[in-house]
Write a protein that holds these residues in place. Structure first.
Motif, short mmCIF file in Angstrom:
data_model
loop_
_atom_site.label_atom_id
_atom_site.label_comp_id
_atom_site.label_asym_id
_atom_site.label_seq_id
_atom_site.Cartn_x
_atom_site.Cartn_y
_atom_site.Cartn_z
N ILE A 11 0.86 -1.19 0.00
CA ILE A 11 0.00 0.00 0.00
C ILE A 11 0.90 1.24 0.00
CG2 ILE A 11 -1.77 1.25 1.32
CD1 ILE A 11 -2.61 -1.55 0.15
N GLY A 12 0.64 2.14 -0.92
CA GLY A 12 1.51 3.31 -1.05
C GLY A 12 2.69 3.00 -1.94
N SER A 36 -2.42 1.91 -4.53
CA SER A 36 -2.29 3.36 -4.43
C SER A 36 -3.69 3.91 -4.18
CB SER A 36 -1.71 3.93 -5.74
OG SER A 36 -1.62 5.33 -5.66
N ARG A 37 -3.76 5.15 -3.71
CA ARG A 37 -5.09 5.73 -3.52
C ARG A 37 -5.87 5.68 -4.83
NH1 ARG A 37 -4.17 11.56 -1.08
NH2 ARG A 37 -2.29 11.15 -2.29
N ASP A 38 -5.11 5.92 -5.90
CA ASP A 38 -5.72 5.99 -7.23
C ASP A 38 -5.37 4.71 -8.00
OD1 ASP A 38 -6.87 7.71 -9.50
OD2 ASP A 38 -4.90 7.09 -10.29
N ALA A 61 -6.57 -0.15 -6.40
CA ALA A 61 -6.67 0.89 -5.38
C ALA A 61 -6.39 0.24 -4.02
CB ALA A 61 -8.05 1.53 -5.41
N ASN A 62 -5.96 1.05 -3.05
CA ASN A 62 -5.49 0.52 -1.77
C ASN A 62 -6.40 -0.55 -1.15
OD1 ASN A 62 -3.09 1.96 -1.65
ND2 ASN A 62 -4.02 3.72 -0.61
N VAL A 76 3.32 4.49 3.80
CA VAL A 76 2.90 5.87 3.50
C VAL A 76 3.55 6.82 4.51
CG1 VAL A 76 0.71 5.18 2.44
CG2 VAL A 76 0.79 5.67 4.90
N ALA A 80 -0.08 10.63 6.20
CA ALA A 80 -1.12 9.88 5.49
C ALA A 80 -1.49 8.58 6.19
CB ALA A 80 -0.66 9.58 4.06
N THR A 84 -4.91 6.34 5.38
CA THR A 84 -4.66 5.11 4.62
C THR A 84 -5.14 3.88 5.40
OG1 THR A 84 -2.73 6.16 3.64
CG2 THR A 84 -2.88 3.76 3.45
N GLU A 87 -8.79 3.60 5.37
CA GLU A 87 -9.24 3.13 4.06
C GLU A 87 -9.23 1.60 3.96
OE1 GLU A 87 -7.89 4.47 -0.51
OE2 GLU A 87 -6.70 5.04 1.23
#
Lengths: 225, 225
Positions: A11-12, A36-38, A61-62, A76, A80, A84, A87
């Motif tokens: 993640i990240g 990633s977030r996106d 996405a994450n 991250v 963040a 994160t 999420e």
């Protein structure tokens, strides 16, 4: 404990540390999902990594990446961390989450400033809840060295309240070409998190390209406790 | 900065760490006063050390030893830190005090438990007041190894808000046969203090005779900051 059949989400993974860990894991033959977030940025990162390594690399996405993985590595910046973890909190119950967060508070990154929970790792456990098998690691490795193929003279201290979860993290660390060592309970993460500010100070003071730490003394290779 | 003409008081010199530091300093030709709560016990320790080394060793009760010294090293257990510092507070204004206290809280010495001030070093500064040039060091060196003549694979991180005071402490460390490194502001002492619990955990887990740390990476020998 071998993680050879585990799927590991990073993640990240578009950040420097996450990209470096993902790359080393992929090169070691590990099944990796970069998050990633996106989702689009994750796909781009995966495509670049697949192209460089000639291996398959998944992306999402994450939260979706974490949901699809057996082990989740969170890489991250401190700022963040909460967002994160929030999420992914809904999809990591029962899973091993390796948090790499160092509580650096710019601009004073050379000063130790531990969060009120005592460490970013303990804060992470509070955010994710007790069902997550939380471990922390990778605090002291220079990310720009991890991004290369060089052999890095740096041990990785691994913290967590569950021994078996630390064992998995140590296997992940060894897949990255580093020696992982049991560092004790999750609250002990404060030591490695604080040490990062000291290493940044040392880098500046001694014009170093990336100081790290090694644990010295004769260590029995088969830990007993 | 050379301390060759300095008189160094070792407070708590009847303890394992203090005795080891005093012995190494005396062997290096340093003028040492060993201090203890009890002047008689200090005299006994000095006599034994003089007999072993063939050098002169002065002795006195803690406050008198500190009063007679240029540099004062405090080597007492965490439980005795406040009382000991209070005892010498009146005679160390303007002097360099090197505090070695690690906030170990038995029986859970393998768990990081930093004091509410953030570190034992910052707590020491509060007890002694701002006029004392406080430095902290020697947190991670196994005392039983320091008590021998062996070459120890362990760096000593030195913390303090004043660069010149850290320089003096680093010279003291080198007189003990170890590499001292600037670790930054006094608050950064939290890192080395916390690391001691991690090292105790590692000793137990890996059946080690005394783990230590080394800072890796290329360090410029003439620090610039």
């Amino acid at each position: 404990m071998s993680t050879s059949n585990h799927v590991i989400a990073v993640i990240g993974a578009t950040g420097q540390l996450g990209a470096a860990i993902a790359r080393r894991l992929v090169l070691a033959g590990t099944k990796v999902i970069v998050g990633s977030r996106d989702a689009g940025r994750a796909q781009e990162a995966a495509k670049a990594l697949a192209s460089e390594t000639g291996k398959e690399v998944a992306a999402d996405a994450n939260a979706a990446a974490a949901a699809a993985a057996d082990v989740v590595i969170v890489t991250v910046p401190y700022a963040a961390q909460r967002a994160t973890l929030t999420e992914i909190a809904g999809v990591v119950s029962g899973k091993i989450v390796i948090d790499t967060t160092v509580p650096l508070m710019p601009p004073k990154v050379m000063r130790v400033q531990l969060p009120e929970e005592g460490s970013a790792a303990v804060a992470a456990q509070k955010i994710l809840g007790p069902s997550v098998r939380l471990v922390s690691a990778f605090h002291n490795v220079p990310a720009h060295k991890l991004a290369t193929d060089e052999k890095i003279a740096c041990d990785v201290l691994v913290f967590g309240d569950e021994r078996a979860a630390r064992d998995v993290a140590i296997d992940v660390v060894s897949r990255c070409g580093l020696r992982g060592l049991h560092g004790g309970a999750l609250c002990n993460s404060a030591a490695a998190e604080a040490l990062t500010s000291v290493l940044i100070f040392i880098n500046k003071t001694y014009s170093s390209d990336g100081a790290g730490i090694e644990i010295t003394g004769t260590l029995n290779e088969r830990p007993t406790a």
